[in-house]
Scaffold this active site. Structure first.
Site, PDB file in Angstrom:
ATOM      1  N   ILE A 266      -0.372  -4.607   0.195  1.00 48.58           N
ATOM      2  CA  ILE A 266      -1.366  -3.535   0.106  1.00 48.58           C
ATOM      3  C   ILE A 266      -0.989  -2.622  -1.059  1.00 48.58           C
ATOM      4  O   ILE A 266       0.160  -2.190  -1.177  1.00 48.58           O
ATOM      5  CB  ILE A 266      -1.451  -2.753   1.433  1.00 48.58           C
ATOM      6  CG1 ILE A 266      -1.872  -3.705   2.561  1.00 48.58           C
ATOM      7  CG2 ILE A 266      -2.431  -1.581   1.306  1.00 48.58           C
ATOM      8  CD1 ILE A 266      -1.799  -3.115   3.950  1.00 48.58           C
TER       9      ILE A 266
ATOM     10  N   HIS B 144       4.308  -1.819  -8.555  1.00 52.79           N
ATOM     11  CA  HIS B 144       4.992  -2.814  -7.724  1.00 52.79           C
ATOM     12  C   HIS B 144       4.003  -3.811  -7.118  1.00 52.79           C
ATOM     13  O   HIS B 144       4.277  -5.012  -7.064  1.00 52.79           O
ATOM     14  CB  HIS B 144       5.786  -2.097  -6.620  1.00 52.79           C
ATOM     15  CG  HIS B 144       6.557  -3.001  -5.731  1.00 52.79           C
ATOM     16  ND1 HIS B 144       7.695  -3.649  -6.146  1.00 52.79           N
ATOM     17  CD2 HIS B 144       6.358  -3.373  -4.448  1.00 52.79           C
ATOM     18  CE1 HIS B 144       8.163  -4.383  -5.160  1.00 52.79           C
ATOM     19  NE2 HIS B 144       7.371  -4.237  -4.113  1.00 52.79           N
TER      20      HIS B 144
END
Length: 160
Positions: A83, A89
């Site tokens: 998510i 990242h």
């Protein structure tokens, strides 16, 4: 089962005798457990007896375990969720997992279905997890893709 525009109904598959591996992450356990349940329902309905199920912590660990499974299984199903957060990242993990799974599939000549959700929000992931009220069941869809592709490859390899 159809989840939305363009999503095909899951085919009826008979994969009796097929050795199937499933790798599923445990991060966001409600979502990943639901994805695994969907995949297991499809493998059961396809007459796959006792698929190998391996759990890993996060999505980045999925490709290496998929690689180990692809060495001695006819189909591999990869399940997880990433998510988006507030840093890059997300992009690095999604890219690494997608490229890793594709590489494993091609290197091993074994279907590795990518059922790793990559969403902007937790709500989007829940809507794709196969939970009651979800629009789609990506775990079931990934399992159907892996099994049907494995059967297709068996047919192609059986030709003289």
């Amino acid at each position: 089962m159809s989840g939305g525009a363009g999503v095909p109904d899951l085919p009826q598959i008979d994969a009796s005798g097929m050795k199937v591996g499933i790798v599923a992450s445990t991060w966001h356990s409600t979502i990943c457990d639901a994805l695994l349940d969907g995949a297991l329902k499809v493998t059961e309905s396809a007459n796959v007896s006792e698929p190998t199920v391996v759990r890993v912590l996060g999505a980045i660990e999925i490709p290496v375990v998929a690689q180990a499974l692809a060495a001695d299984h006819e189909a591999v199903i990869a399940l997880g969720v990433v998510i988006r957060g507030q840093t890059p990242h997300f992009d690095y993990v999604c890219d690494a997992v997608t490229q890793g799974l594709t590489r494993v599939s091609l290197d091993a000549s074994t279907p590795v279905a990518n059922g790793v959700l990559t969403t902007n929000t937790e709500e989007q992931a829940l809507d794709r997890a196969g939970l009651p009220g979800s629009a789609e069941d990506k775990g079931a869809q990934a399992a159907a893709a892996a099994l049907s592709t494995a059967l297709t490859l068996q047919g192609l390899r059986g030709r003289s």
